[in-house]
Design an enzyme around this catalytic site. Structure first.
Site, mmCIF file in Angstrom:
data_model
loop_
_atom_site.group_PDB
_atom_site.id
_atom_site.type_symbol
_atom_site.label_atom_id
_atom_site.label_comp_id
_atom_site.label_asym_id
_atom_site.label_seq_id
_atom_site.Cartn_x
_atom_site.Cartn_y
_atom_site.Cartn_z
ATOM 1 N N HIS A 270 0.856 -1.191 0.000
ATOM 2 C CA HIS A 270 0.000 0.000 0.000
ATOM 3 C C HIS A 270 0.884 1.231 0.000
ATOM 4 O O HIS A 270 1.960 1.238 0.577
ATOM 5 C CB HIS A 270 -0.906 0.020 1.244
ATOM 6 C CG HIS A 270 -2.083 0.910 1.102
ATOM 7 N ND1 HIS A 270 -2.020 2.255 1.349
ATOM 8 C CD2 HIS A 270 -3.342 0.645 0.667
ATOM 9 C CE1 HIS A 270 -3.213 2.774 1.122
ATOM 10 N NE2 HIS A 270 -4.026 1.837 0.703
ATOM 11 N N ASP A 328 -7.888 -5.401 -0.260
ATOM 12 C CA ASP A 328 -8.316 -6.254 -1.379
ATOM 13 C C ASP A 328 -7.925 -7.715 -1.216
ATOM 14 O O ASP A 328 -8.280 -8.542 -2.062
ATOM 15 C CB ASP A 328 -7.701 -5.713 -2.681
ATOM 16 C CG ASP A 328 -8.244 -4.326 -3.000
ATOM 17 O OD1 ASP A 328 -7.437 -3.399 -3.158
ATOM 18 O OD2 ASP A 328 -9.486 -4.182 -3.040
#
Ligand code: SDX
Length: 392
Positions: A270, A328
């Site tokens: 991320h 996700d």
């Protein structure tokens, strides 16, 4: 202390914008919506209450919540002519292509909520988008599987209404399992907003030109589609299926670490979180709950995901690069278990994120920000004169 950045009118890539909506501490793995921790909202609140919080800044009292839910419930239908947009697509069109097109087309039907300078029209556009996205997304799913559209119902809550529009058929009654509806609602909350991510920044930039709200949200849908962003949930499940069994995990870990191999572990890493993505933790618990309810605890994809996470979190490369599962990583496992094809995953993300996009768009409009204009560092050739083709 997050500190306060001033919004650079030049919107340079290094500048930050000021917002009161969502706070992320990437090192601590902390995510707050208007100051409330995502873990508490996921456990104790529900999506429409979180929508109210993101839009208006405070948790609603009972009367405010009832009024907001009533307004959303009564705007879930689409203009009947919008059905014809779907029929213009091939049946195998990606749902995100359909959603992007239909959302953008809303400005052609809801003229009375396109003037961004009118607070009332902004409010109507806000309610219409939150209310109609489930119908738009559910109908994209129905169209892709050749089943008739199912109309929204006013007697169902937001998540149940969406699941009903996706899985009901005219031939028989369809009862939404309340545990699945709760899990669906929690997924909506976990995806609702996330500060200045790529798609939110796209919506803000589009909105800064004065474009109508439907066009701005369609721009956000388009940006979210990318596999590095919202498309990662679809890419992650495809990756877990390709790995197939836990004994093949080391091969993929090796590839993920190979600089010459473009392969990335989907659902990992991320831009901001250098610790656990707090949404991934809640999603993992939800995956266990939903699969247990459906009697598929031994789901091979979940087993691969859990083993992949365990191995990666002990691997020095991932530790050094501070790579953790993100929102996700587990979401696709839940959605697949609920009956959604992978092609629908990002459309569900877009539906959930619509409230975050709108809240950030409203904040920017109300602050009367100037048009965004990202600056550049020019690295091209210095001034030179034209050369005729015969002399080149
Ligand atoms: C979302 O911004 C948001 O808030 C987005 C989002 C939201 O709610 O809106 O949170 C939603 O988009 C989540 C992210 C979903 N994307 C994926 O899961 C795709 C896989 N992840 C990677 O593509 C990547 O992690 C990114 C794109 C998410 C971030 O990429 P960065 O900015 O390069 O990450 P980084 O700077 O932390 O990377 C550090 C290093 C780099 O190597 P070096 O250049 O230092 O040698 O780790 C490597 C990266 O190449 N790396 C990975 C990796 N992610 C980063 N290596 C292998 N597998 C990965 N998944």
């Amino acid at each position: 202390d997050a500190g306060v950045f001033t919004f650079d009118p030049g919107f340079t890539s290094t500048a930050a914008c000021e917002s009161k909506i969502t706070f992320i501490d990437g090192d601590k793995g902390e995510l707050l919506y208007r100051g409330y921790p995502i873990e508490q909202l996921a456990e104790k609140s529900h999506y429409l209450e979180v929508c109210y919080l993101l839009l208006y800044g405070e948790l609603p009292d009972a009367a405010q919540l009832e009024d907001f839910e009533n307004r959303v419930t009564r705007h879930t239908m689409l203009h009947e002519q919008m059905q014809y947009f779907y029929r213009g697509f091939r049946r195998d069109a990606h749902p995100m292509a359909i959603v992007c097109g239909v959302v953008g087309a809303m400005s052609a039907f809801y003229h009375d909520s396109t003037d961004i300078n009118d607070p009332w029209q902004r409010e109507v556009a806000t309610i219409r988008l939150i209310a109609k996205m489930p119908t738009i997304v559910a109908w994209a799913f129905k169209y892709s599987i050749g089943q008739p559209f199912v109309y929204p119902r006013n007697d169902l809550d937001y998540a149940s209404n969406f699941l009903h529009m996706c899985f009901a058929v005219p031939a028989e009654e369809y009862h939404v399992d309340p545990v699945l509806a709760r899990a669906m609602d929690r997924i909506f909350t976990l995806h609702a907003d996330h500060e200045q991510n790529a798609s939110t920044s796209t919506v803000r930039l589009a909105g800064s030109s004065g474009a109508n709200p439907f066009a701005c949200i369609a721009a956000g849908v388009a940006c979210l589609w990318g596999p590095a962003h919202g498309g990662a949930n679809e890419a992650c499940l495809n990756m877990l299926r390709e790995i197939g069994t836990v004994d093949r995990i080391p091969e993929y870990i090796k590839r993920a670490k190979d600089k010459d191999d473009p392969f990335r572990l989907m659902g990992f890493g991320h831009r901001v979180y250098k610790n656990f993505d707090p949404r991934a933790k809640v999603m993992k618990q939800s995956a266990d709950e939903v699969l247990h309810l459906l009697g598929i605890d031994d789901n091979p994809t979940l087993q691969v995901a859990k083993e992949l996470e365990r191995i990666a979190l002990e691997d020095e490369y991932f530790i050094e690069k501070k790579l953790y599962p993100n929102v996700d990583f587990y979401s696709g496992i839940i959605l697949e278990a609920m009956g959604f094809p992978t092609s629908m995953f990002t459309a569900l993300f877009a539906m959930s994120r619509t409230v975050g996009w709108i809240a950030q768009w409203k904040e920017m409009i109300e602050e009367k920000s100037k048009i965004g204009r990202p600056r550049q560092l020019y690295t091209g050739p210095v001034r030179r004169d034209y050369v005729e083709v015969e002399n080149r």
